[in-house]
Design a protein around this motif. Structure first.
Motif, PDB file in Angstrom:
ATOM      1  N   LEU A 190      44.048  52.572  37.404  1.00 10.32           N
ATOM      2  CA  LEU A 190      42.760  51.998  37.814  1.00 10.32           C
ATOM      3  C   LEU A 190      42.486  50.638  37.180  1.00 10.32           C
ATOM      4  N   VAL A 191      43.288  50.274  36.183  1.00 13.40           N
ATOM      5  CA  VAL A 191      42.930  49.180  35.285  1.00 13.40           C
ATOM      6  C   VAL A 191      43.520  47.848  35.754  1.00 13.40           C
ATOM      7  N   ALA A 192      42.703  46.787  35.641  1.00 13.08           N
ATOM      8  CA  ALA A 192      43.180  45.435  35.956  1.00 13.08           C
ATOM      9  C   ALA A 192      42.984  44.539  34.733  1.00 13.08           C
ATOM     10  N   ARG A 193      43.839  43.548  34.596  1.00 15.78           N
ATOM     11  CA  ARG A 193      43.748  42.609  33.479  1.00 15.78           C
ATOM     12  C   ARG A 193      42.521  41.719  33.648  1.00 15.78           C
ATOM     13  N   LYS A 194      41.810  41.500  32.555  1.00 14.20           N
ATOM     14  CA  LYS A 194      40.667  40.581  32.590  1.00 14.20           C
ATOM     15  C   LYS A 194      41.125  39.200  32.149  1.00 14.20           C
ATOM     16  N   PRO A 195      40.982  38.187  33.010  1.00 14.65           N
ATOM     17  CA  PRO A 195      41.325  36.834  32.561  1.00 14.65           C
ATOM     18  C   PRO A 195      40.448  36.448  31.368  1.00 14.65           C
ATOM     19  N   SER A 196      40.995  35.674  30.434  1.00 20.39           N
ATOM     20  CA  SER A 196      40.234  35.328  29.222  1.00 20.39           C
ATOM     21  C   SER A 196      39.022  34.465  29.541  1.00 20.39           C
ATOM     22  N   THR A 197      39.053  33.783  30.703  1.00 20.88           N
ATOM     23  CA  THR A 197      37.934  32.902  31.057  1.00 20.88           C
ATOM     24  C   THR A 197      36.767  33.659  31.696  1.00 20.88           C
ATOM     25  N   VAL A 198      36.965  34.933  31.973  1.00 23.30           N
ATOM     26  CA  VAL A 198      35.869  35.744  32.538  1.00 23.30           C
ATOM     27  C   VAL A 198      35.302  36.614  31.417  1.00 23.30           C
ATOM     28  N   ASP A 199      34.002  36.490  31.145  1.00 24.70           N
ATOM     29  CA  ASP A 199      33.431  37.250  30.026  1.00 24.70           C
ATOM     30  C   ASP A 199      33.275  38.731  30.404  1.00 24.70           C
ATOM     31  N   PHE A 200      33.047  39.556  29.382  1.00 27.51           N
ATOM     32  CA  PHE A 200      33.012  41.008  29.605  1.00 27.51           C
ATOM     33  C   PHE A 200      31.844  41.431  30.507  1.00 27.51           C
ATOM     34  N   VAL A 201      30.706  40.779  30.354  1.00 29.55           N
ATOM     35  CA  VAL A 201      29.547  41.165  31.180  1.00 29.55           C
ATOM     36  C   VAL A 201      29.848  40.895  32.652  1.00 29.55           C
ATOM     37  N   THR A 202      30.358  39.723  32.936  1.00 25.69           N
ATOM     38  CA  THR A 202      30.715  39.382  34.321  1.00 25.69           C
ATOM     39  C   THR A 202      31.763  40.357  34.849  1.00 25.69           C
ATOM     40  N   ALA A 203      32.760  40.654  34.017  1.00 28.22           N
ATOM     41  CA  ALA A 203      33.844  41.553  34.451  1.00 28.22           C
ATOM     42  C   ALA A 203      33.307  42.952  34.749  1.00 28.22           C
ATOM     43  N   ALA A 204      32.363  43.412  33.938  1.00 26.91           N
ATOM     44  CA  ALA A 204      31.829  44.769  34.144  1.00 26.91           C
ATOM     45  C   ALA A 204      30.936  44.846  35.377  1.00 26.91           C
ATOM     46  N   ALA A 205      30.390  43.699  35.788  1.00 30.58           N
ATOM     47  CA  ALA A 205      29.508  43.688  36.963  1.00 30.58           C
ATOM     48  C   ALA A 205      30.292  43.714  38.267  1.00 30.58           C
ATOM     49  N   LEU A 206      31.581  43.439  38.188  1.00 30.76           N
ATOM     50  CA  LEU A 206      32.348  43.154  39.404  1.00 30.76           C
ATOM     51  C   LEU A 206      32.988  44.355  40.127  1.00 30.76           C
ATOM     52  N   PRO A 207      33.674  45.289  39.436  1.00 32.84           N
ATOM     53  CA  PRO A 207      34.613  46.165  40.175  1.00 32.84           C
ATOM     54  C   PRO A 207      34.004  46.977  41.313  1.00 32.84           C
ATOM     55  N   LEU A 208      33.030  47.833  41.035  1.00 36.50           N
ATOM     56  CA  LEU A 208      32.534  48.724  42.091  1.00 36.50           C
ATOM     57  C   LEU A 208      31.923  47.920  43.241  1.00 36.50           C
ATOM     58  N   ALA A 209      31.042  46.985  42.911  1.00 37.94           N
ATOM     59  CA  ALA A 209      30.369  46.215  43.971  1.00 37.94           C
ATOM     60  C   ALA A 209      31.369  45.324  44.709  1.00 37.94           C
ATOM     61  N   GLY A 210      32.274  44.714  43.957  1.00 38.95           N
ATOM     62  CA  GLY A 210      33.258  43.827  44.589  1.00 38.95           C
ATOM     63  C   GLY A 210      34.207  44.594  45.493  1.00 38.95           C
ATOM     64  N   LEU A 211      34.691  45.750  45.017  1.00 37.28           N
ATOM     65  CA  LEU A 211      35.599  46.557  45.841  1.00 37.28           C
ATOM     66  C   LEU A 211      34.887  47.084  47.084  1.00 37.28           C
ATOM     67  N   THR A 212      33.643  47.478  46.926  1.00 36.41           N
ATOM     68  CA  THR A 212      32.881  47.954  48.085  1.00 36.41           C
ATOM     69  C   THR A 212      32.745  46.836  49.112  1.00 36.41           C
ATOM     70  N   ALA A 213      32.386  45.660  48.617  1.00 38.20           N
ATOM     71  CA  ALA A 213      32.220  44.511  49.514  1.00 38.20           C
ATOM     72  C   ALA A 213      33.525  44.207  50.247  1.00 38.20           C
ATOM     73  N   LEU A 214      34.613  44.163  49.506  1.00 37.81           N
ATOM     74  CA  LEU A 214      35.908  43.815  50.095  1.00 37.81           C
ATOM     75  C   LEU A 214      36.403  44.906  51.049  1.00 37.81           C
ATOM     76  N   GLN A 215      36.355  46.160  50.592  1.00 35.68           N
ATOM     77  CA  GLN A 215      36.909  47.245  51.417  1.00 35.68           C
ATOM     78  C   GLN A 215      36.092  47.463  52.692  1.00 35.68           C
ATOM     79  N   SER A 216      34.791  47.268  52.620  1.00 38.90           N
ATOM     80  CA  SER A 216      34.007  47.465  53.849  1.00 38.90           C
ATOM     81  C   SER A 216      34.256  46.325  54.832  1.00 38.90           C
ATOM     82  N   LEU A 217      34.459  45.113  54.341  1.00 36.02           N
ATOM     83  CA  LEU A 217      34.812  44.012  55.255  1.00 36.02           C
ATOM     84  C   LEU A 217      36.187  44.264  55.887  1.00 36.02           C
ATOM     85  N   LYS A 218      37.125  44.720  55.078  1.00 40.25           N
ATOM     86  CA  LYS A 218      38.476  44.990  55.612  1.00 40.25           C
ATOM     87  C   LYS A 218      38.449  46.123  56.636  1.00 40.25           C
TER      88      LYS A 218
END
Ligand SMILES: NC(=O)c1ccc[n+]([C@@H]2O[C@H](COP(=O)([O-])OP(=O)(O)OC[C@H]3O[C@@H](n4cnc5c(N)ncnc54)[C@H](OP(=O)(O)O)[C@@H]3O)[C@@H](O)[C@H]2O)c1
Length: 310
Positions: free
Chosen positions: A111-139
């Motif tokens: 389940l795990v993806a590498r976090k780029p060092s330029t992306v902070d932890f708060v931003t990274a934690a906000a992304l997966p579920l909402a981002g995957l939902t957005a992407l998978q529903s468009l696809k």
């Protein structure tokens, strides 16, 4: 470890900060020190007990399906990760019990993806579920190249990412529904804002011109938005709903339930690192204020995301 947990289901106050055993580490798992945990509507629904018919639940239950943190230890079968790696994940598992609202979480390494060092932890934690939902529903509805796409709740956690991802996938125009106070925000994401409500069908038809129909619809709001979308979409097979599965099935609309996907998570976080996807975090709360975070989200008008810091 310290974690936010509940032993009975109900309103936000059933959650409290507790001292619980550290998570156990399986052979194909990583143990992650949580730096930030995204808060999602599904966490509030789990807390209220609404998902007990869909998945096995066990108490004490630590909510939280979005995590960003640092690998502390890896199971015997894990080769891809080592202590010190910075990662993010949509950490949904088959059983609901050991989530991300704690100091530590163990989760399958797939389940795990590498976090780029330029992306902070708060931003990274906000992304997966909402981002995957957005992407998978468009696809799921093949939304992309040249399409005019209507995205409901475009200022919300899923929607604000989805309008941007639709553009990345090649949509020619994206129309996003939001209340007027969010119209500048939605415009700044690359979408054309319209107010939701009774006048939506006419407003969208006027905006698109021609036959007044759109090529694809992502319904992130349900209810009235679902009915209006049936009238606005040219082909119902190119409409998806993430909120109203039964009605989607009845009406020939695609029901989307987001699945964890490390490769897609990596694609999304790389877009963030490249400056092509902006993650809006309205507010962060320290872990011990999870009750406040749930109450804010349940108000239904968060712009972007809410995140807990650990
Ligand atoms: N199926 C799945 O896999 C899946 C995955 C993720 C989420 N979901 C579900 O999808 C829904 C949206 O999730 P989310 O994380 O985006 O929620 P969210 O961030 O809480 O959504 C808040 C946004 O909704 C907007 N909004 C409120 N009422 C609206 C309406 N009637 N029409 C249009 N927009 C409206 C608000 O905009 P204004 O402030 O401008 O009013 C606000 O920006 C939730 O029910 C969630 O449980 C499902």
């Amino acid at each position: 470890m310290k974690a936010i947990a509940l032993t009975e289901f109900g309103d936000a106050e059933v959650m409290s900060l507790q001292e619980l055993p550290d998570p156990l580490l399986g052979p194909d798992q990583v143990l992650v020190e949580v730096r930030a945990a995204g808060v999602n509507p599904v966490d509030t629904k789990i807390r209220a007990g609404y998902l007990r018919g869909l998945m096995p639940h066990h108490t004490p239950l630590i909510p939280g399906w979005d995590v960003a943190g640092v690998v502390r230890a890896v199971g015997i079968g894990v080769q891809a990760w080592k202590p010190g790696d910075e990662v993010l994940a949509y950490a949904r598992k088959d059983h609901v019990q050991f989530g991300a609202y704690g100091e530590l979480i163990s989760l399958p390494d797939r389940l795990v993806a590498r976090k780029p060092s330029t992306v902070d932890f708060v931003t990274a934690a906000a992304l997966p579920l909402a981002g995957l939902t957005a992407l998978q529903s468009l696809k799921a509805i093949g939304a992309g190249s040249g399409d005019v796409v209507l995205v409901h709740a475009a200022a919300g956690g899923v929607g604000h990412l989805q309008v941007q991802i639709a553009r990345v996938l090649g949509a020619s125009r994206v129309i996003g529904t939001a209340s007027p106070r969010n119209h500048d925000f939605v415009r700044s994401l690359g979408a054309e804002p319209v107010a939701y409500g009774d006048a939506l069908v006419d407003a969208v038809a006027e905006l698109v011109g021609g036959d007044g129909l759109v090529d694809a619809v992502a319904d992130n709001a349900g209810g009235l938005a679902f009915d209006q979308s049936l009238r606005l979409v040219r082909d119902r097979a190119r409409m998806t709903s993430i909120v109203d599965g039964p009605r989607a099935l009845e009406n020939g609309v695609v029901n989307t339930w987001a699945r964890p996907d490390a490769e897609q998570t990596r694609w999304l976080v790389d877009l963030v690192a490249d400056g092509r996807l902006r993650v809006e975090v309205q507010q962060t709360f320290p872990l011990e204020e999870a009750v406040k975070a749930h109450k804010l989200l349940e108000g239904g008008h968060v712009r972007g995301k809410v995140v807990l810091t650990v």
